[in-house]
Design an enzyme around this catalytic site. Structure first.
Site, short mmCIF file in Angstrom:
data_model
loop_
_atom_site.label_atom_id
_atom_site.label_comp_id
_atom_site.label_asym_id
_atom_site.label_seq_id
_atom_site.Cartn_x
_atom_site.Cartn_y
_atom_site.Cartn_z
N ARG A 1 15.79 0.11 -7.51
CA ARG A 1 14.57 -0.60 -7.14
C ARG A 1 13.36 -0.03 -7.86
O ARG A 1 12.46 -0.77 -8.28
CB ARG A 1 14.38 -0.57 -5.62
CG ARG A 1 13.30 -1.53 -5.14
CD ARG A 1 13.32 -1.67 -3.63
NE ARG A 1 12.97 -0.44 -2.94
CZ ARG A 1 12.92 -0.32 -1.61
NH1 ARG A 1 13.19 -1.36 -0.84
NH2 ARG A 1 12.59 0.83 -1.05
N LYS B 1 7.83 -2.55 -5.42
CA LYS B 1 7.24 -1.60 -4.48
C LYS B 1 6.08 -0.90 -5.17
O LYS B 1 6.21 0.21 -5.70
CB LYS B 1 8.29 -0.59 -3.98
CG LYS B 1 7.87 0.13 -2.71
CD LYS B 1 9.04 0.84 -2.07
CE LYS B 1 8.64 1.59 -0.80
NZ LYS B 1 8.25 0.69 0.29
N GLU C 1 7.03 -11.41 5.82
CA GLU C 1 7.33 -10.02 6.14
C GLU C 1 6.54 -9.54 7.34
O GLU C 1 5.59 -10.18 7.79
CB GLU C 1 7.00 -9.11 4.95
CG GLU C 1 8.00 -9.19 3.82
CD GLU C 1 7.89 -8.01 2.87
OE1 GLU C 1 8.82 -7.19 2.84
OE2 GLU C 1 6.89 -7.90 2.15
#
Length: 339
Positions: free
Chosen positions: A80, A183, A219
């Site tokens: 990620r 992220k 989210e």
């Protein structure tokens, strides 16, 4: 092991002895360096300060009943982070080098890994920032990769107890096809104002609807959302959601437990059909939701009235935690040891 009041740790920064660093210069990554310095020197024109060239990860180390220290799905964090770097044009951190850095930083701070059943764990924070100075909007030519650790307690002070969350249509965390699937710090900066307003109103987090139509659940602040309907584990599909490693793991555990898994658009009205709901992520694992208030329409969606999480959320939570601590068989090979 350090003499720390492990059971009363909050989820904040607690100083440890060492961090691990690595620099990208002249088109290649250098060697890992161990440092006890807690600050970094950066140029005032560094791209991390002006153009948001920054990515990070969050992961944990756990000490089992057998005394062994375990990492949970570290290779997924490596993948990620590489994807986040590629998404904002930073030099990708090689996955093998990432994993070596994680192993090294935990070994150097092994006495800060909390004891089994203390309710605490060792949080691991890898970051990459653009160091190269630029005035024009373009990628840097130098980067710093750094990993530090901190023992932490529960993300929410309530622990594994249901909390209230709120829908607030006036704010978006990330845009479709933007940086929401990476992220990067900018996504979290975008959530700070709405999060603060929600906290002032007594809610633990904001439930964000999709930025385009304001019809679908995206989210829960810094975490993925899931709902339980019958024997189904349902979680949103969206082009602005960070792919949660915890959510990925819970979907597999749900299948292992005989549940059906659905990843799809989740319209807000469907919140009324769920028997349980929660937010999931590395920090909290699962944060059960007691109720969701739609602050614009006045609708209330209730999941817990007795202060306890639902049975399926509890089973998912306990199973994942048991794998992380080595209490049950790791059937999927998710755990690696720091030795």
């Amino acid at each position: 092991m350090k003499q720390i009041d492990w059971s009363n740790l909050g989820f904040g920064y607690f100083p440890t002895d060492y961090n691990v660093r690595c620099y990208y210069r002249d088109g290649k990554w250098g060697e890992l360096e161990v440092s006890s310095e807690t600050t970094i020197n950066i140029h005032m024109a560094a791209t991390c300060l002006h153009y948001g060239q920054e990515a990070f990860e969050g992961m944990k180390a756990f000490r089992g009943k057998d005394g062994k220290v375990r990492l949970f799905r570290a290779e997924e964090n490596a993948k990620r982070m590489r994807r986040s770097c590629e998404g904002i044009m930073m030099a990708p951190m090689p996955e093998e080098l990432f994993l070596q850095a994680i192993d090294l930083v935990v070994k150097k701070n092994i006495d800060y890994v909390p004891p089994y059943e203390s309710g605490a764990s060792l949080y691991i924070r890898p970051i990459i920032i653009g160091l190269g100075e630029q005035v024009g909007v373009k990628p840097a030519n130098e980067y710093l990769f750094l990993v530090f650790v901190s023992p932490v307690g529960p993300y929410f002070k309530e622990g594994f107890k249901p909390t209230a969350m709120a829908i607030m249509r006036g704010y978006d965390r990330a845009a479709p096809l933007g940086t929401g699937t990476f992220k990067v710090g900018g996504n979290y900066a975008a959530s700070l104002k709405s999060g603060m307003i929600a906290h002032e109103k007594g809610y633990s987090a904001v439930i964000y609807l999709d930025a385009k139509e304001k019809k679908y659940i995206d989210e829960c602040g810094p975490a993925n959302f899931f709902g339980i309907k019958g024997n189904s584990y349902i979680t949103p599909e969206s082009t602005s959601i960070l792919p949660s490693i915890t959510n990925m793991s819970l979907t597999q555990i749900a299948k292992d437990l005989g549940m059906t898994v659905e990843r799809r658009h989740v319209p807000e009205e469907e919140l009324a059909e769920f028997e349980e709901a929660g937010a999931c992520g590395t920090a909290a694992v699962i944060s059960p939701i007691s109720h969701i208030d739609d602050l614009d329409t006045g609708k209330v969606y209730t999941y817990s009235t007795n202060g306890e999480a639902g049975p399926k959320s509890t089973k998912l939570y306990n199973t994942l935690r048991a794998i992380q601590y080595g209490d049950i068989e790791d059937k999927h090979g998710w755990v690696t040891f720091v030795e």
